[in-house]
Structure formats: C-alpha cells, structure tokens
Enzyme design. Sequence first.
Site, short mmCIF file in Angstrom:
data_model
loop_
_atom_site.label_atom_id
_atom_site.label_comp_id
_atom_site.label_asym_id
_atom_site.label_seq_id
_atom_site.Cartn_x
_atom_site.Cartn_y
_atom_site.Cartn_z
N GLY D 201 0.79 -1.23 0.00
CA GLY D 201 0.00 0.00 0.00
C GLY D 201 0.82 1.27 0.00
N LEU D 227 -4.46 -5.21 -4.48
CA LEU D 227 -3.37 -4.26 -4.36
C LEU D 227 -2.06 -4.90 -3.89
CD1 LEU D 227 -2.56 -1.27 -4.52
CD2 LEU D 227 -3.18 -1.09 -2.10
N ASP D 228 -1.04 -4.81 -4.73
CA ASP D 228 0.32 -5.27 -4.37
C ASP D 228 0.39 -6.76 -4.06
OD1 ASP D 228 1.15 -2.66 -4.70
OD2 ASP D 228 0.95 -2.15 -2.60
N GLN D 229 -0.57 -7.53 -4.59
CA GLN D 229 -0.60 -8.96 -4.33
C GLN D 229 -0.28 -9.79 -5.56
OE1 GLN D 229 -1.08 -10.18 -1.25
NE2 GLN D 229 -1.34 -8.11 -0.45
#
Lengths: 284, 284, 284, 284
Positions: D201, D227-229
């Site tokens: 994040g 998100l960011d995964q």
Amino acid sequence: QNRGRLLISCNDKPGIVAKVSQWLFEYKANIVESNQYSTSHTDGLFFMRIEFECPDFQKRYSELKESFHEVASSFKMDWQLQSASNRKKTAIFVSKEDHCLQELLWNYERGELYTDIAMVVSNHETMREFVESKGIPFHYIPVTKETKPEAEKAQLELLESNEIDFVILARYMQILSSDFVTRHPNRVMNIHHSFLPAFVGAKPYERAYERGVKLIGATAHYVTDELDQGPIVEQDIERVDHRDSIEELKRIGRSVEKSVLARGVKWHLEDRILVYGNKTIVFD
Amino acid sequence: QNRGRLLISCNDKPGIVAKVSQWLFEYKANIVESNQYSTSHTDGLFFMRIEFECPDFQKRYSELKESFHEVASSFKMDWQLQSASNRKKTAIFVSKEDHCLQELLWNYERGELYTDIAMVVSNHETMREFVESKGIPFHYIPVTKETKPEAEKAQLELLESNEIDFVILARYMQILSSDFVTRHPNRVMNIHHSFLPAFVGAKPYERAYERGVKLIGATAHYVTDELDQGPIVEQDIERVDHRDSIEELKRIGRSVEKSVLARGVKWHLEDRILVYGNKTIVFD
Amino acid sequence: QNRGRLLISCNDKPGIVAKVSQWLFEYKANIVESNQYSTSHTDGLFFMRIEFECPDFQKRYSELKESFHEVASSFKMDWQLQSASNRKKTAIFVSKEDHCLQELLWNYERGELYTDIAMVVSNHETMREFVESKGIPFHYIPVTKETKPEAEKAQLELLESNEIDFVILARYMQILSSDFVTRHPNRVMNIHHSFLPAFVGAKPYERAYERGVKLIGATAHYVTDELDQGPIVEQDIERVDHRDSIEELKRIGRSVEKSVLARGVKWHLEDRILVYGNKTIVFD
Amino acid sequence: QNRGRLLISCNDKPGIVAKVSQWLFEYKANIVESNQYSTSHTDGLFFMRIEFECPDFQKRYSELKESFHEVASSFKMDWQLQSASNRKKTAIFVSKEDHCLQELLWNYERGELYTDIAMVVSNHETMREFVESKGIPFHYIPVTKETKPEAEKAQLELLESNEIDFVILARYMQILSSDFVTRHPNRVMNIHHSFLPAFVGAKPYERAYERGVKLIGATAHYVTDELDQGPIVEQDIERVDHRDSIEELKRIGRSVEKSVLARGVKWHLEDRILVYGNKTIVFD
C-alpha cells in the site's frame, strides 16, 4: 584492563561533547572509539558511545562514576559507565535446530563474542550432548500448553540465580510471556526467520514460498510484548528463485539466520546498540 | 548558511577532542555530525571530521579561523575549516561512453551532488549535444600520441582559468601525465572498470572474461603517478556467470561503475574522504 | 534409487538434444533437471547436464551405458553416465585453521553434502580430536621442506588405497607438487582467501590491508600446476572499511571463505561443474 | 532474422523434450538457449522456453506453427511460437518522479530493451518535455477521484488503438481499476517501493522508517486485482541505518527501484517470465 565504556542519551544541546571530552581528559583518558547521533540538530535526542583507555580505570572506577554524575546531571543524561572487561552473563535458549547455537558457540570459542555463556536452556534434550561437550551447563525445561507458566517460572529462577544479563533466543520456538519479556527490556534477542515486517509469526518460510518472493531474509530483534514487533537490530537477505522448494528456502535461510543473529549478539555484548522508541541505533 | 566543516589530522594524544569541542562550544556551535579515527591508540595518527551549525558562521569565518589556529598549533594539526555552503568547482572528463556522465548529471540535477559542474572536457565530440543541452560548457580537446602534451596544456589552462577544484575521470580513456596528476593530489578521481588490484590497466572486462571470474567489479580511486595504484575510495561488484559474454560483462559492469563513481564523488564533495599514505579513510 | 546423471560435451550442432532426449524417452526416463550451454551457436562447444529418473536404473546401468555409447559416438561426445546415488569419496586437507573444515562437516552432518568423507589429512595434530569425535579417520602427515616429497608420497598412497575421488584443500597452507596436481585434474579444490586474480599467493589479507581495498573476497578454484591460476568455481566478497585491522579482515574473511568453499564443494559433488579451458561452467 | 522462441506449459510426463527437440531438428533449428522447470517430477506442471535459430524462420512461420500444433495437442500444451525479432509495443505510465522512466529510456536507447516504446502516459505534465525530446509521444491524462473512470477509458482507448502489448507502471501513483487490470493479465508490471509483502500500500518508505528496518527494498510485480498482491517478478534491497532520514531512504530506494524494474521489464520483453498461480518462473 583499563578500558572503559560510556553510554549517554539526553536532549541535544551545544556543549555536551565538550563537557564529556573535557571530563575524560581530566582523567588522562584516551578516546579509542567515539560515536554520536542526534535525531534532530535543533530539538532532538542525543546519543553517544565512547570507548576509552584510562590509567587505573578499575581502581578508580567508583571515583570516576561519582565524578561523572555531576557532568551527567547538568545535562539530565541517562548514562552508564562500564568496564569493557566486564563480561555479560548470557543464556542461550534453543529448541531442536542447532545452526544458530553452533554459530554462536563457534564464534565464542574463537573469542569473537566477549561474554560468559553461562547456560543453554532448551525444551528438548536434543542439544544436551553437544552443549555439555563444550563444558556449558544444559538445562532441559520441557514446555507444554499446560506447563508453560511453571516452565517459565523455572527459567526465570535459573536466570536470576545465575545473574544472567542477556538472553538469546537462538531458534527457541516458544513465545515468551509478557511477564518474562517485560522483566528483561532490551535484554532478550530473538532471531526471526523472515525479513520483518514481512511474515510476522509462524512458518515464515512456508509463507515466503507461497508468496513467491525472490529474496528470503532474517531479522534479529529485541523481544517485546508484541509478537515480532520489537526493535530491529539487524537484517539480511539471500536470493532465491522458483526452483527452490520450501526445504531449500530453509537451508538457505539457516545461513542468513545464523550470521544475522551472530552480528546482533556481538553488537549487544559490546554495548553498540541503543534503543530509542521502537528503533535501534547501532554504533557498529 | 551557518554550517561549517572542520577536518583535522595530527598525532593522536589525549585531549584533542576536548580542546576542539570546547572551542566549538565557545562559539555556540552545535555538532551535527562527528567522526574520528586513530590508526593506533598509543602512538597513531588521529583523523577527525566535524560538521556543525554555528550562528553567524559566514560573518565570523575569519575570526573562527584565526581562533582555531591556536588550538591547532598546540597539537601540530593539519586542518581545514570550511563553509559547507561553498560548492567545489568540478570538471568532468569523458571519452565516448556516457553512462558515468549521465549518472553524475542525473544526481547533480536532483541536488544530490553538492557542487558546481563547471565544464565537461572530452577528446571526442560525442557528448557535446547532451552536455550543452544541460547548460554545461563542453570543451573538445582531441588527443593523439603527438598532440598529447599540448592537449594537456590546454586542459590545465582550462582548469586553472576556471579555478577547478576537482576533476572526475568518468571513463576518460586517456592516461594523464605525471605532471598533470602531481599538480592535483587527491583531487582527480578515476573510475576503473575492475575490482582493483585485479586487472590493472587496459581491457579489464576482456581479461576478466578470459580468467573466468564469477564477479566483476569497479573501483573509484584517486589518480596518482602510478597507473591504477592510487588510494582506493570505493569498490563494488556484481555477480556474473559462464553465460555472460564480454558484451554482457560490459553491460553489467556499466551499472556498477556508475554507482561506485557516484558514491565516491559524493563523498569527495562532502569532504568525507581523508587520504593517509596510499589508503583512504571514508567517514560516510 | 533410480536417479541418473548424464554429462556431455562435444561440438555443437543441430540434433544433439533431440537425440539425447529421444534416447531417454526410450528408457522411459523422466527429466528432472536439464542444463545446457554453447560457447557459440555456430561453431561452438556444447555442454549438457541432465538429471533423470529411470525405472530400474541401477539394474539396467550397463545396458544404458552401452546403448548411449552409440548416441555419443555419432556426435563424438565426451560423456559420463552416473548413478546419482553413488557417493564420491572425499578427503579434506587442513592445516591449523578450522572454520572451513567445521562448515563442511556441519553441512555434511545435515545431509547437504552428498559424499562420503573418508578422511581428514593434516600437517598438524590440531584438528585430530575434533575430527575423530565425528567418527572420521584423521591422518597426521607432517610436512617440512625436507620431508615434502615423502609426505606427498604418503598422502598419495592414502588417496589411492582409499579410492578417493575428490580432495578439498580447506585452508591447507601447503603448495602441492605438480605431480600431485596433475594426477587429479579438476579433482582438487582449494579455497583461496582473496578475490582472485587479486592477491595471488601468500598473505592475501595482509596485502589487501596494505592496498586499502574496500571489499575482501574468497575464491574456490580447482588446483592446477600454476599457483592460484586454476579454473575459478565460485567467488564472493564482503565489505570492509578503514577501521578494520588485518585481524578483522581475517575474521570477516573466514565467513566468506567457508561459505564460498561449501558452495563449490556442493556443486562438485553434484557434478554441476564442467571445466572448459581454464574456465568453469556451473549449472547451479 | 531467423530466431524463434517457443514457450510451453503442460502437465509433465516423459517424452516432452524428446518430441519438441525432434521437431526442432526436423526444421534444422539450432537451440540457442533452453530452460525448463517442473513443479514436481511425478505429477507436476512442466514449463519450457526455447530460443532457436531456424533457417527461413520468418518465411516458414505459418508452416512451423501449423506443424507444432500437432506436437502440442498430443501433450495438451499451452504454447506460443514467436519471432524473436517481433518487438512488443510498450506504454510507460508515470506520475511526477522520473528515475524509473529515465532508467528505462536510458536502457532503451542503448538497445538493451528490445521493444518499441510507443508512448508515455501521465497524470501530470511534468515529464512531457523530457519524453518528447526523445521523440516519444506523451499523453497527459489528468486523474481525479471524479474523473477516474473517464480517464481510464481514455487510457484504454490509447492502448487499444496503438495495439499496446505491455504496460509499465514506472512509479505511476494511481491504482488501476479491476476492469483495466483484468483486461491485461500479466501484461501490466508495477514497481512497488518496498520489499513485498512488507509495506503493502501507500507510503512504504515512511512506514519502513517508522519500523526501523535495516534494509529497504523494491519489488517488480504483475498487477492483479488485489493491491500489491500480484505475482512477484524481481526484488532487491539496499542496506540503510539509523542515520538515514525518510528523505535518505527515498534517495537510496530510487536506485533499487529503477534497477529492479529495469530487470523485470527486460525479462518480460524477452519472454523469460512464466506465471504459474500467483508465482513467477523466471528463466534468466
């Protein structure tokens, strides 16, 4: 020996270094190593570590302490004055994995860890023979959910009766109680097998494998009340790739873990780590 | 600004830090950063770098200098007192390869290199357009075996008439004459494309390839009379393997070269490098 | 077990992989790992290592060998077909320093080195107790200038009578004779305590200190007739700075040495290293 | 040119390599580079990437494709056959920070990124001049909370009308909608300025500073709905210490970010990345 060590923290303002170094000069002390750090130059906190050689240090120790008390009070310092030849008394807690323990003892035997390893404590008998072959007392204290409080009581008694200064959790896979931890602020160091704050908690290699990371790491930190949230002392990583199984990650990780922990322990024993909030200042 | 910088070297003995910090205190200076190092604690050399904030530093500069002269003479110090806001004037020498030049200018534009890049000098026209587009004067001075002495004369005149303090050889593939070098002791920094002392001289990547090394490196060093033998400022390496051709080694190497040089240059510009014999002390 | 390993080198031309993989398919072998490398795609040399699972590999070993002979001869291959479950017999030569030996034995006990360590040979008695406590035979063969030929004779006899496949010089501080070396081409691995080709020969840490390098390294290489000039297997480095004394360099270096040697040894034992001229191809 | 590239994934079983290499041999193709990986040797998934030189590759392309179709169907392969000389069309999305963009364009100009950078898209005008000076079209599409859907629509139209194959988020500080992302599976690469999964994040450097980590990192990953995964492509770290302010962390981080992203992009452009579940196989 004549080597002393002075650790200081206080609010920063002009004249601290002048006062401290003037004091050292009066005692004919020669500064061997000096490190300082301010969080901010205007209204910050000031931290300092000085190692010095002073004639008759041991003999004049209480005189020095008394005399520094005055310097310190004018700046409202937190401070410690120590003889560098005083060895801390250390206890190592282990479970079944031996790589961290081996590395520590290997460095210890070579004289690279300036301490007195007074005991190894374990919840398994696995390491007894190895530890005792080094002439170090081994205490087997089994831990189950039910016996945990009483096991910790036994551990605490051991630490107290042996005047232990420093506890190293060298892959001791148990979580210590809040009570245990708060009794030893910044005096219990753990090695966590991940690059914190990634993979807090259990089974970090398994989770690193699942997430498909390209680097695995290890973190040495002081233990606090919150799991894996204590001040970080040292970290390092090693490169891995898609071919590495969980077993491979563990194998590679062992080598990072042991060297990260050994560095953190060495710094602690030489009083190179100052804790400030939840962060560390390492004067390495 | 009010930031000053004091650089000291002298024989080590007790009382130096006390005297210097007392002096700073008298001028109400607040120490921002302080580093010291002794080659030996009994009869060694002592080196110190202090950055400090002092009210009215610029105004009182000559007063400070005069007053420190006394402190210095009692310890027979070599010393410099500088205003941290004085930018050094820098000339960058390049040939045809642009990666180091680009990195330096990129850092420069971001304000990370505290200097005034007064000119780029080259034996080729290749970089003219790029350099001039940045508003930096570009001087083309061709060099052949025959014209070398006269080319160097032109270079030296440029440096002198522009009062250049620092020369960066950013992959300038010519060897400077002994005369040029001795006129600028520890003021000419070169990037050598190998991990010195391995592969001194020409074609290091070709020779690294032939030797089958598993790491390639780069070395930033001050230039002295002897080829690639000057004091080493910074080094780094990158991993390679059997699949990497000479072209690949060069590609990988470019990235190491540029970051090693940029670090060395930054330290020089902040007076963080002290030379002692053929070695450097880097207070980074 | 049913795991086999095929090592091939020959002139590159189309069809090699097709022929080899077709052959494996005929024997219902499943490829577990396959690596290949060509020095050039037009007229280069081709190298390949295949690990595979084949039903009844051990039983059908001679049949497989005979049948591959045909494939090989059509491409004029140099080749080896091995059972992955055959352990190489290893001898470790040491002097007084124990860090490399300890690391190897530690990895060995953990099952990470697939070999049979048949003996430790030393010119000092220092390590006897430690080695014998692991159940490994220890042979003390003192070496002086005068007795060197006869000492080597004794060593060679030991190697031969025990059918040793691989000799590890784990900080054995003696230079082996040309005769010894040429009898074991690419079968003697040494750890040199510098980043070769920097600091060939004796006292590399002392010379690294003198030169003022910012990184120190270690190199695992096969031993050839020329001192420290054999094919490089693996290298790594660690960062140092001006504060590190020679003793510190040695301490830091020990940790690089032992991990570099352990990696090189592991690769050798798994037949991952192919030598080509004076360079190595490592299929790691 | 005659260079082709074959990408394969299917269930592992004996005979795949034999079949594929036999097929290549029939077309007189010479294997230039070959990589394979199985998740398990018994019932795993098999992945392969082969680069080869084949006479008249371009001319015979549709013939080759048709003929490989047969090979593929017998193993139920997912596969692609590509001409290595086909450049992917790339769009770079940026915000105000330019270091990643600069690094990409610098590598691009040097011929190290085999692609056609068709446009730069930004929500700020900051980079227009720089981008257009390189002859690359620059599209300014401002984004506010209210205009986001319509901004994305404009972006998608640009990508479609220009037949963009690959989108690089080079510090584009906006979160793309689920719709945008799912339309381009494994075709949008982001650089996240932390060592994921630490500091998912916003504001990772600020949080790294707060946590007191000793290393900061960067992660290149494919963008997915979460998100960011998304699948991690590449990661690297740099060492920091207590003296580094948030600004310093950002400065140090920029250098890691740009090199990590450049490596990830290079691999993507050369089809070296295979995605499997939420993990990547990188045949570098």
